[in-house]
Design a protein around this motif. Structure first.
Motif, PDB file in Angstrom:
ATOM      1  N   MET A  30      52.443  57.283  31.773  1.00  0.00           N
ATOM      2  CA  MET A  30      51.128  57.735  31.839  1.00  0.00           C
ATOM      3  C   MET A  30      50.519  57.126  32.790  1.00  0.00           C
ATOM      4  SD  MET A  30      48.376  57.041  28.887  1.00  0.00           S
ATOM      5  CE  MET A  30      46.564  56.786  29.421  1.00  0.00           C
ATOM      6  N   GLU A  31      50.746  55.609  33.207  1.00  0.00           N
ATOM      7  CA  GLU A  31      50.114  54.938  34.264  1.00  0.00           C
ATOM      8  C   GLU A  31      49.987  55.708  35.356  1.00  0.00           C
ATOM      9  OE1 GLU A  31      48.688  51.118  33.961  1.00  0.00           O
ATOM     10  OE2 GLU A  31      48.306  52.328  32.426  1.00  0.00           O
ATOM     11  N   ASN A  32      51.119  56.270  35.916  1.00  0.00           N
ATOM     12  CA  ASN A  32      51.101  56.708  37.439  1.00  0.00           C
ATOM     13  C   ASN A  32      50.343  57.850  37.294  1.00  0.00           C
ATOM     14  OD1 ASN A  32      52.912  54.887  38.130  1.00  0.00           O
ATOM     15  ND2 ASN A  32      54.550  55.784  37.919  1.00  0.00           N
ATOM     16  N   ARG A  33      50.475  58.654  36.387  1.00  0.00           N
ATOM     17  CA  ARG A  33      49.992  60.203  36.110  1.00  0.00           C
ATOM     18  C   ARG A  33      48.094  60.056  35.969  1.00  0.00           C
ATOM     19  NH1 ARG A  33      51.298  62.939  31.380  1.00  0.00           N
ATOM     20  NH2 ARG A  33      49.948  64.826  32.243  1.00  0.00           N
ATOM     21  N   LEU A  34      47.990  58.764  35.296  1.00  0.00           N
ATOM     22  CA  LEU A  34      46.365  58.731  35.000  1.00  0.00           C
ATOM     23  C   LEU A  34      45.614  58.789  36.365  1.00  0.00           C
ATOM     24  CD1 LEU A  34      44.239  58.017  32.922  1.00  0.00           C
ATOM     25  CD2 LEU A  34      44.722  55.513  33.139  1.00  0.00           C
ATOM     26  N   GLY A  35      45.847  57.815  37.300  1.00  0.00           N
ATOM     27  CA  GLY A  35      45.242  57.811  38.512  1.00  0.00           C
ATOM     28  C   GLY A  35      45.013  59.387  39.108  1.00  0.00           C
ATOM     29  N   GLU A  36      45.977  59.776  39.043  1.00  0.00           N
ATOM     30  CA  GLU A  36      46.046  61.246  39.736  1.00  0.00           C
ATOM     31  C   GLU A  36      45.043  62.120  38.933  1.00  0.00           C
ATOM     32  OE1 GLU A  36      49.898  62.719  40.013  1.00  0.00           O
ATOM     33  OE2 GLU A  36      50.875  60.713  41.112  1.00  0.00           O
ATOM     34  N   LEU A  37      45.204  62.032  37.389  1.00  0.00           N
ATOM     35  CA  LEU A  37      44.530  62.834  36.692  1.00  0.00           C
ATOM     36  C   LEU A  37      42.863  62.577  36.831  1.00  0.00           C
ATOM     37  CD1 LEU A  37      46.660  62.783  33.653  1.00  0.00           C
ATOM     38  CD2 LEU A  37      46.312  64.801  34.693  1.00  0.00           C
ATOM     39  N   LEU A  38      42.516  61.382  36.844  1.00  0.00           N
ATOM     40  CA  LEU A  38      41.414  60.836  37.223  1.00  0.00           C
ATOM     41  C   LEU A  38      40.730  61.188  38.339  1.00  0.00           C
ATOM     42  CD1 LEU A  38      41.539  57.268  35.588  1.00  0.00           C
ATOM     43  CD2 LEU A  38      40.291  59.278  34.491  1.00  0.00           C
ATOM     44  N   VAL A  39      41.656  61.470  39.604  1.00  0.00           N
ATOM     45  CA  VAL A  39      40.971  61.758  41.048  1.00  0.00           C
ATOM     46  C   VAL A  39      40.886  63.323  40.937  1.00  0.00           C
ATOM     47  CG1 VAL A  39      41.849  62.164  43.307  1.00  0.00           C
ATOM     48  CG2 VAL A  39      41.980  59.909  42.038  1.00  0.00           C
ATOM     49  N   ARG A  40      41.846  63.810  40.356  1.00  0.00           N
ATOM     50  CA  ARG A  40      41.635  65.319  40.274  1.00  0.00           C
ATOM     51  C   ARG A  40      40.480  65.872  39.210  1.00  0.00           C
ATOM     52  NH1 ARG A  40      46.944  67.370  37.745  1.00  0.00           N
ATOM     53  NH2 ARG A  40      47.773  66.059  39.424  1.00  0.00           N
ATOM     54  N   GLY A  41      39.969  64.904  38.284  1.00  0.00           N
ATOM     55  CA  GLY A  41      38.981  65.497  37.668  1.00  0.00           C
ATOM     56  C   GLY A  41      37.683  64.966  38.120  1.00  0.00           C
ATOM     57  N   GLY A  42      37.918  64.168  39.287  1.00  0.00           N
ATOM     58  CA  GLY A  42      36.581  64.038  40.063  1.00  0.00           C
ATOM     59  C   GLY A  42      35.784  62.731  39.411  1.00  0.00           C
ATOM     60  N   LEU A  43      36.617  62.111  38.528  1.00  0.00           N
ATOM     61  CA  LEU A  43      35.831  60.852  37.806  1.00  0.00           C
ATOM     62  C   LEU A  43      35.953  59.387  38.836  1.00  0.00           C
ATOM     63  CD1 LEU A  43      37.147  61.384  34.311  1.00  0.00           C
ATOM     64  CD2 LEU A  43      34.886  61.884  35.297  1.00  0.00           C
ATOM     65  N   ILE A  44      36.903  59.835  39.581  1.00  0.00           N
ATOM     66  CA  ILE A  44      37.073  58.452  40.716  1.00  0.00           C
ATOM     67  C   ILE A  44      37.545  59.074  41.927  1.00  0.00           C
ATOM     68  CG2 ILE A  44      37.721  56.599  38.873  1.00  0.00           C
ATOM     69  CD1 ILE A  44      40.667  56.812  39.715  1.00  0.00           C
ATOM     70  N   SER A  45      37.384  58.299  43.110  1.00  0.00           N
ATOM     71  CA  SER A  45      37.809  58.619  44.349  1.00  0.00           C
ATOM     72  C   SER A  45      39.143  58.227  44.742  1.00  0.00           C
ATOM     73  CB  SER A  45      36.880  58.241  45.521  1.00  0.00           C
ATOM     74  OG  SER A  45      36.879  56.752  45.556  1.00  0.00           O
ATOM     75  N   GLU A  46      39.980  58.772  45.630  1.00  0.00           N
ATOM     76  CA  GLU A  46      41.119  58.408  46.086  1.00  0.00           C
ATOM     77  C   GLU A  46      41.234  56.926  46.487  1.00  0.00           C
ATOM     78  OE1 GLU A  46      45.051  57.928  46.571  1.00  0.00           O
ATOM     79  OE2 GLU A  46      44.005  59.859  45.872  1.00  0.00           O
ATOM     80  N   ASP A  47      40.125  56.440  47.192  1.00  0.00           N
ATOM     81  CA  ASP A  47      39.990  55.014  47.634  1.00  0.00           C
ATOM     82  C   ASP A  47      39.751  54.077  46.315  1.00  0.00           C
ATOM     83  OD1 ASP A  47      39.916  55.703  50.285  1.00  0.00           O
ATOM     84  OD2 ASP A  47      37.880  55.805  50.619  1.00  0.00           O
ATOM     85  N   GLN A  48      39.083  54.207  45.598  1.00  0.00           N
ATOM     86  CA  GLN A  48      38.649  53.615  44.381  1.00  0.00           C
ATOM     87  C   GLN A  48      40.135  53.465  43.531  1.00  0.00           C
ATOM     88  OE1 GLN A  48      35.734  55.894  42.244  1.00  0.00           O
ATOM     89  NE2 GLN A  48      34.133  54.472  42.925  1.00  0.00           N
ATOM     90  N   LEU A  49      41.042  54.559  43.564  1.00  0.00           N
ATOM     91  CA  LEU A  49      42.335  54.324  42.703  1.00  0.00           C
ATOM     92  C   LEU A  49      43.059  53.360  43.628  1.00  0.00           C
ATOM     93  CD1 LEU A  49      44.732  55.346  40.889  1.00  0.00           C
ATOM     94  CD2 LEU A  49      44.931  57.210  42.461  1.00  0.00           C
ATOM     95  N   GLN A  50      43.077  53.569  44.782  1.00  0.00           N
ATOM     96  CA  GLN A  50      44.170  52.770  45.573  1.00  0.00           C
ATOM     97  C   GLN A  50      43.540  51.040  45.385  1.00  0.00           C
ATOM     98  OE1 GLN A  50      46.795  53.485  47.210  1.00  0.00           O
ATOM     99  NE2 GLN A  50      46.252  55.549  46.503  1.00  0.00           N
ATOM    100  N   GLU A  51      42.342  50.969  45.397  1.00  0.00           N
ATOM    101  CA  GLU A  51      41.734  49.495  45.293  1.00  0.00           C
ATOM    102  C   GLU A  51      42.225  49.059  44.039  1.00  0.00           C
ATOM    103  OE1 GLU A  51      37.550  47.113  44.887  1.00  0.00           O
ATOM    104  OE2 GLU A  51      37.472  49.200  45.139  1.00  0.00           O
ATOM    105  N   ALA A  52      42.121  50.032  42.908  1.00  0.00           N
ATOM    106  CA  ALA A  52      42.764  49.549  41.484  1.00  0.00           C
ATOM    107  C   ALA A  52      44.216  49.327  41.401  1.00  0.00           C
ATOM    108  CB  ALA A  52      42.041  50.544  40.490  1.00  0.00           C
ATOM    109  N   LEU A  53      44.721  50.138  42.190  1.00  0.00           N
ATOM    110  CA  LEU A  53      46.166  49.846  42.134  1.00  0.00           C
ATOM    111  C   LEU A  53      46.544  48.556  42.851  1.00  0.00           C
ATOM    112  CD1 LEU A  53      47.422  53.327  43.313  1.00  0.00           C
ATOM    113  CD2 LEU A  53      48.001  52.137  41.115  1.00  0.00           C
ATOM    114  N   VAL A  54      45.911  48.026  44.035  1.00  0.00           N
ATOM    115  CA  VAL A  54      46.116  46.727  44.537  1.00  0.00           C
ATOM    116  C   VAL A  54      45.783  45.754  43.570  1.00  0.00           C
ATOM    117  CG1 VAL A  54      45.102  45.254  46.381  1.00  0.00           C
ATOM    118  CG2 VAL A  54      45.670  47.709  46.656  1.00  0.00           C
ATOM    119  N   SER A  55      44.674  46.074  43.047  1.00  0.00           N
ATOM    120  CA  SER A  55      44.162  44.911  41.667  1.00  0.00           C
ATOM    121  C   SER A  55      45.146  44.806  40.783  1.00  0.00           C
ATOM    122  CB  SER A  55      42.919  45.413  41.340  1.00  0.00           C
ATOM    123  OG  SER A  55      42.396  44.291  40.227  1.00  0.00           O
TER     124      SER A  55
END
Length: 572
Positions: free
Chosen positions: A1-26
């Motif tokens: 689920m973890e890998n798909r969650l980020g993609e789903l949130l980006v696709r749903g417009g709830l977060i940006s790709e940059d925000q996803l990458q920042e969260a993955l680094v964190s």
């Protein structure tokens, strides 16, 4: 689920790709789940994430903070299993148990529970912070679990000879030391010391009463009761802390002061902990107060302490003078030391000699000569200051002006080419002038030496993670000092209460400042014997912000609440 969650949130417009990458680094650096890292970074609200997961997986969501779960339901799943999977039983109907989960697709957890309990499992979605808070609420926090184990150990290892230690005449020091080194007592004291750091406490109060023994933490200026160890352990705990602070465990009739320095790992990181220890004999035993001196919490940036723009300009102009006196006033625990250390940090350069006389030295500052006062051998503020003047100083900090002798030497230093910083205990900036004169200092010395007086208070910050707007009547806002136009426009906020702020609605503190510059007009008033009220009125006319006005400014910015400002300031 973890890998798909980020993609789903980006696709749903709830977060940006940059925000996803920042969260993955964190996530790689800090660990934890992706969703939790997104919430921590402020890229998504926890309720938004829960609603999204609920809709995507077609399962209901639940707000665990709004429901009360039956104890019999909680007992269906053991605490270690609840923590392992971060789940919580919510309700039971027939052969079915409803389980709150972060990930409703975790079939391993559901199969494990079904096998273990014999119930069919129906998942509902909840956020990780609210789940962890609920698990701590119903099963006890991890520290509470460890504390219970320590308490159980202590019940099994009854220390029979502690009862006779009430009589100092027959006190067996060997037995006392032995009980202080007893493993469960050592673990209990370690829990108290480290848990206070994790909760961002500033002080620990360990208090014996006739039929009760309690431990309280001061968090953001407010005392909270945390635990009640068995009364029979008071001697062992006191002795353990005294041994750690290198104090005399045989002396139970006089106050003692010491310091504890330890190294430990908190959150996987090595941390140096420093505690100032005060032991005071009371009616039913010795009360111990430990002040936590955490370098990580020391803020040495003047721009982040809470100064309003104009107040900061006036204060900086005063401390940049080559000579004169700058006084910071306020009650104990109002942040005066932090303000002075921040000023010293700003002034500390290779071409100046900075010396401090402190009681006690709270933090070691690189490049600054700090001297610890020792009244027992005659080293007090006045004598230290006299010695400083023979050490070719540029800037001198005197921990506190307590008497005429210290005030006299400090003022003479300020008038002979030195910048002197010090503190006084007064209610506001203007009354500091009268306080000095009441000590016996001549008005002309006060008028010519003092350049600036700062009064300050600390108020709690509204928690940024559960902050929400709230309405208040315009009349109430006008009563505390807002103008009619401001009262109709200002937006108030409050903290709803969440795991991060321990459901208090507040997290951290900021300072309110009243900065009074001693200009020519006020100098003339001091020489003519004006009252503190008259000095205050003139200071306000010439642009000084009062403590209450500083508080209103913080309310307007959404930093703190009306209740906090009313608690710490008075209307002028």
């Amino acid at each position: 689920m973890e890998n798909r969650l980020g993609e789903l949130l980006v696709r749903g417009g709830l977060i940006s790709e940059d925000q996803l990458q920042e969260a993955l680094v964190s996530q790689r650096e800090q660990g934890g789940r992706l969703g939790t890292n997104l919430i921590t970074l402020g890229h998504i609200k926890d309720h938004t994430l829960v609603d999204f997961l609920s809709q995507h997986f077609g399962v209901p969501s639940v707000d665990l903070g709004q429901i009360e779960i039956d104890e019999r339901v909680i007992q269906i799943i053991p605490a270690d299993v609840a923590r392992k999977y971060t789940i919580l039983p919510v309700s039971k109907a027939g052969a079915k148990v409803t389980i709150a989960m972060i990930d409703p697709t975790n079939v391993f957890a559901m199969d494990d529970i079904k096998f273990m309990t014999g119930y069919d499992v129906e998942p509902v979605v909840s956020s990780e912070p609210s789940l962890r808070a609920a698990i701590d609420k119903y099963y006890g926090s991890t520290h509470a679990v460890e504390l219970k184990k320590v308490m159980d150990d202590l019940e099994d290892e009854v220390i029979d000879d502690l009862e006779v230690l009430e009589d100092e005449e027959d006190m067996d020091l060997d037995a006392l030391e032995e009980s202080a080194e007893d493993a469960p007592v050592v673990r209990l004291v370690n829990i108290i010391l480290t848990d206070a750091i994790k909760r961002s406490a500033s002080d620990i109060h360990i208090e014996p009463y006739e039929k009760e023994y309690r431990v309280r933490y001061r968090i953001d200026g407010i005392l909270y009761e945390m635990m009640n160890p068995p009364l029979k352990l008071k001697e062992a705990i006191t002795s353990r802390l005294k041994i750690m602070a290198k104090l005399d465990i045989a002396e139970k009739r006089l106050p003692q002061d010491g310091r504890i320095k330890i190294k430990t790992k908190i959150g996987g990181k090595a941390k140096d902990l420093d505690y100032r220890v005060s032991v005071l004999p009371t009616l039913f035993g010795e009360k111990i107060v430990l002040r936590l001196l955490d370098k990580d919490n020391l803020m040495l940036d003047l721009t982040k302490l809470g100064f309003e723009e104009e107040s900061l300009r006036v204060f900086e102009a005063a401390i940049m003078q080559p000579y004169g006196m700058v006084l910071v006033t306020g009650p104990t625990g109002s942040g005066k030391t932090n303000t002075l250390y921040s000023a010293l940090s700003r002034l500390n350069k290779a071409d100046v000699n900075v010396m401090t006389a402190e009681d006690p030295v709270e933090f070691n500052l690189v490049g600054i000569n700090q001297v610890q006062m020792k009244e027992s051998i005659g080293l007090n503020f006045a004598s230290a200051l006299r010695s400083f003047l023979r050490q070719d100083p540029n800037i001198v900090l005197v921990g506190e002006i307590r008497d005429f002798e210290t005030a006299e030497v400090a003022i003479k230093a300020a008038m002979t080419g030195h910048l002197v910083l010090s503190t006084l205990h007064t209610n506001d900036a203007p009354s500091t002038i009268n306080r000095l004169m009441n000590m016996g200092v001549e008005p002309f010395l006060v008028a010519t030496s003092v350049h600036c007086v700062v009064a300050q208070r600390l108020v709690r910050r509204i928690c940024s993670h559960c902050k929400e707007p709230v309405d208040a009547p315009a009349a109430a806002l006008m009563n505390i000092g807002f103008s009619e136009s401001d009262a109709s426009e200002v937006q108030l906020f409050r903290g709803r209460g969440c795991e991060r702020c321990s459901n208090t609605g507040y997290k951290g503190r900021t300072a309110l400042y009243e900065v009074m510059s001693i200009g020519d007009e006020i100098r003339e008033m001091i020489l003519s014997g004006a009252s503190s009220y008259e000095v205050r009125q003139k200071a306000l006319q010439t642009g000084m912000l009062s403590l209450r006005e500083s508080g209103l400014h913080k309310i307007r910015e959404g930093v703190t609440s009306i209740e906090e400002v009313i608690r710490e300031t008075v209307a002028q």
